[in-house]
Design an enzyme around this catalytic site. Structure first.
Site, PDB file in Angstrom:
ATOM      1  N   LYS A 129       0.947  -1.335   0.155  1.00 54.20           N
ATOM      2  CA  LYS A 129      -0.147   0.059  -0.189  1.00 54.20           C
ATOM      3  C   LYS A 129       0.876   1.153  -0.021  1.00 54.20           C
ATOM      4  CE  LYS A 129      -4.322   1.075   0.205  1.00 54.20           C
ATOM      5  NZ  LYS A 129      -5.492   0.510  -0.335  1.00 54.20           N
ATOM      6  N   ASP A 169      -6.881   4.459  -4.753  1.00 57.15           N
ATOM      7  CA  ASP A 169      -7.696   4.186  -3.200  1.00 57.15           C
ATOM      8  C   ASP A 169      -8.223   5.708  -3.111  1.00 57.15           C
ATOM      9  OD1 ASP A 169      -7.623   2.433  -0.773  1.00 57.15           O
ATOM     10  OD2 ASP A 169      -7.355   4.315   0.181  1.00 57.15           O
TER      11      ASP A 169
HETATM   12  P1  NDP Z   1     -12.786   7.973  -2.960  1.00 57.65           P
HETATM   13  O1  NDP Z   1     -11.874   9.021  -2.652  1.00 57.65           O
HETATM   14  O2  NDP Z   1     -13.514   7.612  -4.243  1.00 57.65           O
HETATM   15  O3  NDP Z   1     -14.213   8.060  -2.038  1.00 57.65           O
HETATM   16  C1  NDP Z   1     -14.224   8.075  -0.481  1.00 57.65           C
HETATM   17  C2  NDP Z   1     -15.452   8.699   0.173  1.00 57.65           C
HETATM   18  O4  NDP Z   1     -15.204   8.588   1.567  1.00 57.65           O
HETATM   19  C3  NDP Z   1     -15.715   9.840  -0.129  1.00 57.65           C
HETATM   20  O5  NDP Z   1     -17.112  10.214  -0.255  1.00 57.65           O
HETATM   21  C4  NDP Z   1     -15.121  10.911   1.062  1.00 57.65           C
HETATM   22  O6  NDP Z   1     -15.858  12.035   1.247  1.00 57.65           O
HETATM   23  C5  NDP Z   1     -15.582   9.826   2.035  1.00 57.65           C
HETATM   24  N1  NDP Z   1     -14.338   9.955   3.108  1.00 57.65           N
HETATM   25  C6  NDP Z   1     -13.129   9.819   2.971  1.00 57.65           C
HETATM   26  N2  NDP Z   1     -12.471   9.894   4.080  1.00 57.65           N
HETATM   27  C7  NDP Z   1     -13.484  10.284   5.134  1.00 57.65           C
HETATM   28  C8  NDP Z   1     -13.489  10.756   6.473  1.00 57.65           C
HETATM   29  N3  NDP Z   1     -12.370  10.641   7.090  1.00 57.65           N
HETATM   30  N4  NDP Z   1     -14.737  11.047   6.893  1.00 57.65           N
HETATM   31  C9  NDP Z   1     -15.786  10.997   6.174  1.00 57.65           C
HETATM   32  N5  NDP Z   1     -15.879  10.498   4.807  1.00 57.65           N
HETATM   33  C10 NDP Z   1     -14.793  10.438   4.095  1.00 57.65           C
HETATM   34  O7  NDP Z   1     -12.138   6.518  -2.261  1.00 57.65           O
HETATM   35  P2  NDP Z   1     -12.763   4.927  -2.716  1.00 57.65           P
HETATM   36  O8  NDP Z   1     -14.256   4.894  -2.896  1.00 57.65           O
HETATM   37  O9  NDP Z   1     -11.861   4.286  -3.605  1.00 57.65           O
HETATM   38  O10 NDP Z   1     -12.305   4.323  -1.036  1.00 57.65           O
HETATM   39  C11 NDP Z   1     -13.336   4.126  -0.045  1.00 57.65           C
HETATM   40  C12 NDP Z   1     -13.078   3.083   0.918  1.00 57.65           C
HETATM   41  O11 NDP Z   1     -12.976   1.796   0.048  1.00 57.65           O
HETATM   42  C13 NDP Z   1     -11.409   3.225   1.644  1.00 57.65           C
HETATM   43  O12 NDP Z   1     -11.605   2.639   2.556  1.00 57.65           O
HETATM   44  C14 NDP Z   1     -10.686   2.391   0.545  1.00 57.65           C
HETATM   45  O13 NDP Z   1      -9.555   2.151   1.239  1.00 57.65           O
HETATM   46  C15 NDP Z   1     -11.740   1.101   0.174  1.00 57.65           C
HETATM   47  N6  NDP Z   1     -11.379   0.514  -0.936  1.00 57.65           N
HETATM   48  C16 NDP Z   1     -11.494   1.185  -1.992  1.00 57.65           C
HETATM   49  C17 NDP Z   1     -10.907   0.160  -3.305  1.00 57.65           C
HETATM   50  C18 NDP Z   1     -11.148   0.737  -4.653  1.00 57.65           C
HETATM   51  O14 NDP Z   1     -11.047  -0.036  -5.537  1.00 57.65           O
HETATM   52  N7  NDP Z   1     -11.192   2.015  -4.639  1.00 57.65           N
HETATM   53  C19 NDP Z   1     -10.803  -1.204  -3.015  1.00 57.65           C
HETATM   54  C20 NDP Z   1     -10.790  -1.636  -1.679  1.00 57.65           C
HETATM   55  C21 NDP Z   1     -11.123  -1.091  -0.785  1.00 57.65           C
HETATM   56  P3  NDP Z   1     -14.949  13.514   0.684  1.00 57.65           P
HETATM   57  O15 NDP Z   1     -14.810  13.471  -0.869  1.00 57.65           O
HETATM   58  O16 NDP Z   1     -15.606  14.414   1.364  1.00 57.65           O
HETATM   59  O17 NDP Z   1     -13.336  13.147   1.286  1.00 57.65           O
END
Ligand code: NDP
Length: 455
Positions: A129, A169
């Site tokens: 990571k 991510d």
């Molecule tokens: P994105 O950046 O596309 O979206 C993240 C979302 O979560 C946004 O809506 C963001 O809001 C919100 N968010 C992030 N941090 C916080 C926080 N501290 N408090 C509240 N809301 C928060 O990321 P992903 O969708 O790619 O990833 C989301 C999760 O899924 C993570 O845990 C990631 O590790 C996991 N994941 C992702 C994969 C992938 O293929 N993308 C694969 C496996 C797991 P805002 O825009 O306001 O920050």
């Protein structure tokens, strides 16, 4: 048994003592190792070879500076990281996160989880990571581009299609992967599968953007089927509005469920009539193109917006009824109180799209209340699984159809579900997906490590 208990306990204690100020990493190690307890008695060879002691230490962790110039001409400096945790079963594989909260401890937790998740997919991928404390929010495209170029200017020497293959991510989507890959290609002068999540025009796989969200829903559907249930007509709470959430919403709609929530770091919307296909198209445009806030969805669709509250707080405080919960934003978003709120809301199935979104107290509440609980490393493994399929397609220089990739994804999610149940039963924890996932992933990696001797 007393001796075996002390092996696990000692390793947890050593990690906590030696790796200070890394609470998320401690949490992940404790969660995984505690559930590995039954493997200690069954596998004295792992104890003798000190596999438990070795697996919690990364092969290496790289830290570098990332200087770049913002639109006003001022020099900015960020920290860059890549944690290459374990390559026993394949090249290091795991995403890059760009978020102000990123530090070594968070990336070690994510890299550690990734080892077992990748092993569960059945594909040959090790765990890694990386990322930076850079915040893409509010930055211009040019600033993001200059940052990505600077980040890759150092990262390129550590990665390679057979060595370490990063992906996206939080904060790293199609735009960032384009800049990162473009710069890699420019300086190495090779067009290879060194990153996944690439655009379709330059080596990406169909279904990769959808894979994590779809996979999380497929996993939930498998769990529901064990109780003769499905998504049809069910009220589904989904947190976040990024990549994982967007495609979880899409798949829930396709399976006849009703997604009623979405959020970002500023607040939550509740849409009682459901985020249907038309409203999802608006959400995608809002988040992926205009890079706007979820509040605008509430204004556009005349639904309630709760400033400063998470989905789980709103459900608890407002007494909203929910059948299925898909936490898809970030680590530790669910705690004891909000997990209890879900129980009160009538929720009977939780499938984790985000990494470690439920803290240990929340997991206890789910398990004690008989809730079907799909842990992240199983439930969200669809993303990295399709990344693995992207690597295969890049190596073969061909592209599979949407239907082919989706069918493979569904097959992998079903296989992970079965691995969890089989291992849970074999190690005396029938129906416990958390234990089954951890043991299923661990045994494969531990056996590979054993084959190599003491390295
Ligand atoms: P994105 O950046 O596309 O979206 C993240 C979302 O979560 C946004 O809506 C963001 O809001 C919100 N968010 C992030 N941090 C916080 C926080 N501290 N408090 C509240 N809301 C928060 O990321 P992903 O969708 O790619 O990833 C989301 C999760 O899924 C993570 O845990 C990631 O590790 C996991 N994941 C992702 C994969 C992938 O293929 N993308 C694969 C496996 C797991 P805002 O825009 O306001 O920050």
């Amino acid at each position: 048994m007393a001796k075996s208990s002390s092996v696990i306990k000692d390793v947890i204690d050593i990690v906590k003592t030696k790796e200070t100020a890394q609470p998320e990493f401690h949490q992940a190690v404790e969660e995984v190792l505690t559930t590995l307890e039954p493997t200690v008695a069954k596998h004295p060879e792992f104890v003798k070879a000190k596999i438990y002691e070795r697996i919690v230490i990364p092969d290496r962790a790289i830290l570098f500076r990332v200087p770049w110039v913002d639109d006003t001409g001022e020099v900015q400096v960020n920290r860059g990281f890549r944690v290459e945790f374990n390559n026993a079963i394949g090249p290091y594989k795991g995403g890059l996160r760009f978020h102000p909260s990123v530090n070594l401890g968070i990336l070690k937790f994510l890299g550690f989880e990734q080892i077992f998740k990748n092993a569960l997919t059945t594909l040959p991928m090790g765990g890694g990571k990386g990322g930076s404390d850079f915040d893409p929010k509010g930055k211009s495209d040019d600033e993001v581009m200059r940052f990505c170029y600077s980040f890759m200017r150092e990262l390129y020497r550590h990665i390679g299609p057979n060595r370490d293959v990063p992906a996206g991510d939080i904060g790293v989507g199609g735009r960032e992967i384009g800049y990162l890959y473009g710069y890699y290609k420019k300086i190495v002068n090779e067009h290879t599968g060194v990153l996944t999540g690439k655009g379709l025009e330059y080596g990406g796989s169909l279904i990769r953007p959808e894979a994590t969200g779809y996979g999380t829903v497929y996993f939930a559907a498998e769990m529901l089927a064990t109780r003769g249930n499905d998504f049809s007509g069910k009220r589904v709470a989904i947190s976040g509005s990024g990549n994982v959430s967007q495609y979880a919403i899409e798949k829930v709609n396709q399976l006849g469920g009703i997604p009623i929530t979405a959020s970002d770091s500023n607040g939550t919307i509740i849409d009682e009539s459901g985020i249907d296909t038309r409203k999802l198209a608006y959400l995608l445009e809002l988040k992926n193109n205009r890079r706007g806030r979820i509040k605008e969805y509430a204004q556009e669709h005349k639904v309630k917006y709760y400033e400063g509250k998470s989905v789980w707080e709103v459900i608890k405080d407002e007494g909203i009824k929910v059948d299925i919960a898909l936490p898809c934003s970030t680590q530790n978003e669910l705690n004891e109180a909000t997990a209890q709120g879900l129980v009160t809301a009538g929720c009977y199935c939780v499938s984790e799209g985000a990494n470690m979104p439920s803290n240990p107290e929340a997991i206890k509440i789910f398990q004690n209340n008989g809730i079907l609980f799909g842990p992240a490393k199983a439930a969200n493994a669809g993303g990295v699984a399709v990344s693995g399929l992207e690597m295969s397609q890049n190596s073969m220089r061909l592209m599979w159809s949407r239907e082919e990739v989706d069918a493979k994804l569904l097959g992998i999610m079903k296989s992970i579900h079965k691995t969890c149940l089989d291992n849970a039963e074999a190690y005396g924890a029938k129906g416990d997906y958390l234990t089954g996932a951890n043991i299923g992933g661990f045994i494969k990696v531990a056996n590979a490590m054993l084959s190599y001797g003491i390295l």
